[in-house]
Design a protein around this motif. Structure first.
Motif, short mmCIF file in Angstrom:
data_model
loop_
_atom_site.label_atom_id
_atom_site.label_comp_id
_atom_site.label_asym_id
_atom_site.label_seq_id
_atom_site.Cartn_x
_atom_site.Cartn_y
_atom_site.Cartn_z
N LEU A 17 27.47 42.42 46.07
CA LEU A 17 27.77 42.16 47.49
C LEU A 17 27.30 40.77 47.91
N GLU A 18 26.26 40.26 47.23
CA GLU A 18 25.76 38.92 47.55
C GLU A 18 26.74 37.82 47.14
N LYS A 19 27.62 38.13 46.18
CA LYS A 19 28.46 37.07 45.61
C LYS A 19 29.93 37.14 45.99
N VAL A 20 30.35 38.24 46.63
CA VAL A 20 31.77 38.37 46.96
C VAL A 20 32.04 37.88 48.39
N GLU A 21 33.32 37.76 48.73
CA GLU A 21 33.70 37.22 50.04
C GLU A 21 34.56 38.20 50.82
N ASP A 22 34.75 37.90 52.10
CA ASP A 22 35.65 38.67 53.00
C ASP A 22 35.33 40.16 53.00
N ILE A 23 34.04 40.50 53.08
CA ILE A 23 33.67 41.92 52.99
C ILE A 23 34.11 42.70 54.24
N VAL A 24 34.82 43.81 54.00
CA VAL A 24 35.18 44.74 55.08
C VAL A 24 34.62 46.10 54.69
N ARG A 25 33.75 46.65 55.56
CA ARG A 25 33.13 47.96 55.30
C ARG A 25 34.05 49.09 55.73
N THR A 37 36.86 40.18 48.33
CA THR A 37 37.58 39.39 47.33
C THR A 37 36.56 38.61 46.51
N TYR A 38 36.94 38.34 45.26
CA TYR A 38 36.12 37.49 44.40
C TYR A 38 37.06 36.53 43.68
N LYS A 39 36.91 35.22 43.97
CA LYS A 39 37.80 34.19 43.43
C LYS A 39 39.27 34.56 43.66
N GLY A 40 39.53 35.10 44.85
CA GLY A 40 40.90 35.42 45.24
C GLY A 40 41.39 36.78 44.76
N GLU A 42 41.37 40.85 44.67
CA GLU A 42 40.98 41.97 45.54
C GLU A 42 40.10 42.95 44.79
N ILE A 43 38.96 43.31 45.39
CA ILE A 43 38.09 44.31 44.77
C ILE A 43 37.61 45.32 45.83
N VAL A 44 37.18 46.47 45.36
CA VAL A 44 36.52 47.44 46.23
C VAL A 44 35.24 47.87 45.53
N ILE A 45 34.11 47.71 46.24
CA ILE A 45 32.79 47.98 45.65
C ILE A 45 32.18 49.21 46.33
N ALA A 46 31.52 50.05 45.55
CA ALA A 46 30.80 51.19 46.14
C ALA A 46 29.68 51.62 45.21
N TYR A 47 28.65 52.25 45.79
CA TYR A 47 27.72 53.00 44.94
C TYR A 47 27.91 54.47 45.28
N SER A 48 27.88 55.30 44.26
CA SER A 48 28.30 56.69 44.43
C SER A 48 27.21 57.62 44.95
N LYS A 49 25.95 57.24 44.69
CA LYS A 49 24.76 58.09 44.69
C LYS A 49 24.65 58.65 43.25
N ILE A 50 23.45 59.19 42.97
CA ILE A 50 23.11 59.49 41.57
C ILE A 50 23.77 60.77 41.03
N GLY A 51 24.26 60.69 39.81
CA GLY A 51 24.69 61.88 39.08
C GLY A 51 26.20 62.06 38.99
N ILE A 221 29.67 41.66 35.01
CA ILE A 221 30.89 42.29 35.54
C ILE A 221 31.71 41.30 36.35
N LEU A 222 31.05 40.47 37.15
CA LEU A 222 31.79 39.48 37.95
C LEU A 222 32.47 38.45 37.06
N GLU A 223 31.83 38.10 35.96
CA GLU A 223 32.47 37.19 34.99
C GLU A 223 33.73 37.86 34.44
N MET A 224 33.67 39.15 34.23
CA MET A 224 34.84 39.87 33.71
C MET A 224 35.99 39.87 34.73
N VAL A 225 35.66 40.04 36.01
CA VAL A 225 36.69 40.11 37.05
C VAL A 225 37.58 38.89 37.02
N GLU A 226 36.98 37.73 36.80
CA GLU A 226 37.74 36.48 36.75
C GLU A 226 38.78 36.46 35.65
#
Ligand code: 4EH
Length: 228
Positions: A17-25, A37-40, A42-51, A221-226
């Motif tokens: 979250l520190e490195k991506v842009e245009d965050i919409v919750r 977005t990351y380097k143009g 589109e991504i969606v980020i989440a943490y699921s909770k454990i298990g 992972i962010l290196e992979m996204v590119e």
């Protein structure tokens, strides 16, 4: 293309979250999803909770509601293979569920009828990970990742999982995420950085190294996204 990036704990997605842009919750189904977005891209980020229960839910929503067509998991894991040290990166070559047990009916450990003991991640994403590792001179290991709804901090249990599944690392979400992606035909990749050795020191090591190892995984992972 829309890439899902999933973690289990807040610490596993904070470096993203520190490195991506245009965050919409977006709040949905008792969780928060971060469109970005990351380097143009589109991504969606989440943490699921454990298990496995929570991670099944979140993976399903990332694919079915948000329409992600690839999924990358980023997080930490306990080491089972003695060669893995804290901070090392390991991707899953295959995943299993070590606590799934209907052996009373003659089935092998980790198997239920119409299911699979092992689920295999996408080969193209795995190749991309190897390219990132080569180009950045990062050491990246592949191995069997065992998932279960237990934090393993015991040598006897650890040895049993190692012997039964030939596992290299242990965590609590990979197999369930893999199961969702496999069922919906969405390419996925599971990456983990080692936070502890699943032994009697595990809970102390985990608390000490969670943040640092989570960042090692997230940066990769962010290196992979590119390159996806
Ligand atoms: O999401 C859970 C976290 C531990 S439970 C699984 N994650 C971290 C991977 C992991 C793991 N899983 C099983 C790292 N080491 C592991 C191990 N066994 N030894 C947790 C941790 N802190 C607070 C609350 N729950």
């Amino acid at each position: 293309m829309k890439i899902a990036i999933l973690g289990a704990m807040p610490e596993e997605i904070e470096p993203l979250l520190e490195k991506v842009e245009d965050i919409v919750r977006v709040d949905y189904a008792n969780n928060t999803y971060y469109k970005a977005t990351y380097k143009g891209i589109e991504i969606v980020i989440a943490y699921s909770k454990i298990g496995s229960a929570f991670s099944t839910l979140t993976a399903t929503i990332l694919l079915e509601k948000f329409g992600c067509d690839k999924l990358l998991f980023s997080g930490v894991a306990g080491a089972i293979n003695e060669e893995l040290e804290i901070g090392d990166l390991i991707y899953a070559t295959k995943l299993c569920k070590h606590d799934l047990d209907i052996t009373a009916f003659g089935h092998p450990h980790g198997f239920v009828p119409e299911g699979k003991v092992f689920i295999y991640p996408n080969e193209e994403l795995t190749e991309i990970a190897k390219e990132v590792a080569n180009s950045k001179d990062i050491e990246l290991k592949g191995g069997v990742i065992a998932t279960g709804d237990q934090f393993i901090h015991d040598n006897t249990k650890k040895e049993w999982i190692k012997e039964t599944f030939n596992a290299d690392a242990i965590e609590m979400e990979g197999y369930s995420v893999a199961l969702v992606c496999d069922a919906l035909n969405v390419p996925f990749f599971i990456l983990r950085a080692i936070s502890d050795s699943a032994n009697s020191d595990a809970s102390f090591d985990f608390d000490e190294f969670l943040e640092k190892s989570a960042k090692v995984s997230a940066d990769f992972i962010l290196e992979m996204v590119e390159r996806v």
